[in-house]
Structure formats: C-alpha cells, structure tokens
Design an enzyme around this catalytic site. Structure first.
Site, PDB file in Angstrom:
ATOM      1  N   ARG A   1       0.885  -1.182   0.000  1.00 31.84           N
ATOM      2  CA  ARG A   1       0.000   0.000   0.000  1.00 31.84           C
ATOM      3  C   ARG A   1       0.915   1.222   0.000  1.00 31.84           C
ATOM      4  NH1 ARG A   1      -5.010   0.491   3.933  1.00 31.84           N
ATOM      5  NH2 ARG A   1      -5.713   2.022   2.390  1.00 31.84           N
TER       6      ARG A   1
ATOM      7  N   ASP B   1      -1.986   9.113   7.886  1.00 32.01           N
ATOM      8  CA  ASP B   1      -1.151   8.078   7.264  1.00 32.01           C
ATOM      9  C   ASP B   1       0.252   8.579   6.974  1.00 32.01           C
ATOM     10  OD1 ASP B   1      -4.033   7.204   6.631  1.00 32.01           O
ATOM     11  OD2 ASP B   1      -2.767   5.444   6.257  1.00 32.01           O
TER      12      ASP B   1
ATOM     13  N   ASN C   1      -4.462  12.052   5.187  1.00 25.55           N
ATOM     14  CA  ASN C   1      -5.322  11.076   5.902  1.00 25.55           C
ATOM     15  C   ASN C   1      -6.459  10.661   4.981  1.00 25.55           C
ATOM     16  OD1 ASN C   1      -5.983   9.572   8.302  1.00 25.55           O
ATOM     17  ND2 ASN C   1      -7.682  10.966   8.627  1.00 25.55           N
ATOM     18  N   LYS C   2      -7.302   9.804   5.503  1.00 29.63           N
ATOM     19  CA  LYS C   2      -8.426   9.236   4.741  1.00 29.63           C
ATOM     20  C   LYS C   2      -9.195  10.307   3.972  1.00 29.63           C
ATOM     21  CE  LYS C   2      -9.261   5.822   4.306  1.00 29.63           C
ATOM     22  NZ  LYS C   2      -8.775   5.095   3.104  1.00 29.63           N
TER      23      LYS C   2
END
Ligand code: MRU
Length: 357
Positions: A88, A240, A250-251
């Site tokens: 990822r 992240d 981030n998301k």
C-alpha cells in the site's frame, strides 16, 4: 482494548504464525486469521484485512519475520521487503517498519536471525502501543480543558478509523477519548461513516461500542451542519503520513472536515505517533495517494436477514467512478498535532522543537 469483554491487541505471533483480526469481516463476524507466509502478510495489507498506518507497519514487520522463517536467504528477504513496501503506498509507517527491520537484520546470517527478527517486530508493536497510550495521556488534557469550561458532555467528531483497530492498541485519535472515558469525563463521538469502505461505521463505532463509549454514526456530509449548530466541540483524526511542515495526509474527506471546522472555529486535532512523520518529502503533491478499485464505490457489503455476508451493486453498471483513498489537509487548518512527545503546532518549527533529539 476489549471485544466482548476480552482484551486483545490487533496482531500477535503464536506458534510460528502471525495472528490478526480480519477487519474485512467486522463488525458482523469476529475472525482471527493466521498469516503463515510473507505473501499472506502482503495480501492482508492489500485487501485491508489489516489497515490503519501503525497496524500496517506492525504487519509489515511481522511480514519480514515470516519471510525469514520461510526462507533465510538474503535475496528472498530483500525481495519480500520490497514487495511489502509496495503493498500500500500512502502510509509511511509501512516503509518505516520494513526499513527498521532490514537495518536490524543487515549482516546477520546466523541461526539467531529469526529470534532477532521476532524481537524487533515485537519491539515495533510494543513501542506503538506505548506511544499510542502517551498520545492518549497528552490528548486527554485538551478534552479535560473543554469539559472544565463546558461542564457537560464533550462532543468529538472523528473520521475513518484511527482507533485501536488501526494500531496495535489504544488507537491514535481514539486514545484521548478512551483516556477521558476512563477518567469519568462524559464524551460522545460523532463517527463519520467514511465512504466507500465505511471504516467509521464498521470499525470505529464497533470498537467504541465494545468500550461502552456513546457514539453516533453520521454520513460524511453531516459534520458541517453539526459544527454550525455548535454540536461539535472538537475534531480528532489520525494520519497516514504527516510532513515535517505539518501538512496531514489522511483518509479521503479529512480535508473537507478540516475546512468545515475552520469555518466554524472548531478545534481540529491530528493524533499520530512519530513513525507517521515523513521527514523527507517536502511538498504534499509528492505524497503517493493510493487509488483503489472503483468496485469499492459501486458495491456495498453487509449481512442479510440470515446473517450472511453479501455484496451488492448500487450503481448503474455503465457508470465510471474514481476511488482516491486519501487527501491532504494543509497545516494551516490543523489546530495541533498530538504525539507521544506532547502537542505541537502543525508547522516545521513545532515539529522540530518536539523532535529535537
Ligand atoms: O485506508 P485505511 O483504513 O488504512 O485508512 C486509515 C486512516 O486513514 C487512518 O486515519 C490512519 O491510517 C491513521 S490510523 C491510526
């Protein structure tokens, strides 16, 4: 933290296998899965049986253990490390953990290599648990301050799952919440559903329920009106990858929440262990943003009346969709970074000051 009253960590090693909680099945089924090879670890990260930046790092560390166990050949271990890093792209913890493992194993060919790898992977996980606990102790002060002024339930909005399921234990964004709850401060959490994979609804709400913390799931578009109505006292999210200038990746959807918070004077905090700081990339546009399969948008999964997991199509078959998994919130919208060392301003100076050593 607890599931059905029993304490768990999200990953552990037992009798030559790595054990994980399969997060693709939560909240409907609680399944502990065995990872027996480095390929299993790579697959678990890719399909998101494990997810969340610190847990991806922990899984990658144990992935190296599995590689050593399978075939103690330097070329095989090196290739496995590269494949793990590529599984990822966005969470920096993945590369951080693999690099740390490879550095520890460099030049070691003896019989002891497996036990050295095992110790280091455990150390990475133990350290994450300790750091997340400290994030909680540091973030608790902010919640306490709000409570002391308000003398009523503190309403906290969070996005995605930066809870204990995303780490080894405690979580980052949820750790201050768990600490406040343990101290008897009344808290209530607005849980962003977090389309398309619904980590908020499926994981954050689930883990808060298990700890008996009041929470309400909202669609990703509801935060704005709640903030306008004064029903959000603060936001806490995870990350992240946070750059040394304080920009926060981030998301997907975090950025829009930060804009709404800014417009409504709602403090917007980001909680992170130091393993999530990228000291190298200087410009947010160089952060690799993961693009996932558009099937995650066009299909939803849930259980039917017989409690069987089912996936159904919700879009016109011919429609195109794009599934960007992360966005970047510029540092200027971030009130502060809650780390294991303390709370810093989201800026180069703030982070430099906190991480001088
Ligand atoms: O795609 P995911 O579920 O791995 O994304 C997780 C997040 O965005 C979290 O906020 C982040 O990894 C921090 S976890 C403590």
């Amino acid at each position: 933290m607890k599931i059905e009253g029993k304490e768990y960590r999200t990953i552990w090693y037992q009798e030559n296998v790595v054990k994980i909680i399969d997060q693709t099945k939560l909240p409907h089924q609680f399944i502990i899965k065995d990872l027996k090879s480095v390929k299993d670890a790579i697959n678990a990260i890719k399909v998101m049986e494990v997810r969340g930046a610190p847990l991806i790092g922990g899984t990658a560390a144990y992935g190296i253990v599995l590689a050593v166990q399978e075939n103690n050949d330097p070329e095989f271990i090196k290739k496995s490390a590269e494949e793990l890093i590529q599984s990822r792209p966005t969470a920096i913890n993945l590369k951080w953990a693999v690099d740390r493992m490879m550095k520890k194993l460099s030049g070691i060919n003896s019989d002891q290599i497996l036990s050295i790898a095992l110790n280091e992977a455990k150390e990475i996980c133990d350290e994450d648990e300790k750091f997340c606990e400290k994030i909680g102790i540091n973030g608790l002060k902010i919640i306490e301050e709000i409570y002391n002024k308000k003398k009523d339930t503190v309403n906290i909005l969070t996005h995605c799952n930066a809870g204990w399921l995303a780490t080894i234990n405690w979580g980052t964004a949820t750790s201050p919440i768990y600490h406040a709850h343990k101290k008897g401060i009344p808290v209530h959490v607005w849980v962003d559903e977090t389309r398309p994979r619904n980590q908020g609804a499926n994981l954050t709400s689930y883990e808060l329920n298990e700890e008996e913390i009041p929470n309400t799931i909202i669609t990703d578009n509801t935060g704005g009106i709640l903030m306008k109505r004064g029903e959000v006292d603060m936001c806490i999210v995870g990350t992240d990858r946070t750059l040394s200038n304080g920009d926060v990746c981030n998301k997907i959807g975090t950025y829009l929440k930060a804009l709404a918070a800014h417009d409504n004077n709602v403090p917007f905090y980001v909680a992170l262990p130091s393993s999530t700081i990228d000291w190298d990339i200087k410009d947010a546009k160089d952060i690799p943003i993961e693009e996932r399969n558009s099937e995650e948008l066009s299909h939803v999964e849930g259980v039917d009346e017989n409690n069987q997991l089912k996936k159904v199509l919700i879009y016109p078959k011919k429609s195109k969709a794009i599934n960007l998994a992360f966005d970047v919130t510029p540092a200027k919208y971030v009130t502060g970074l809650i780390t294991e060392r303390g709370i810093s301003e989201a800026s180069s100076n703030g982070l430099k000051e906190l991480f001088k050593k």
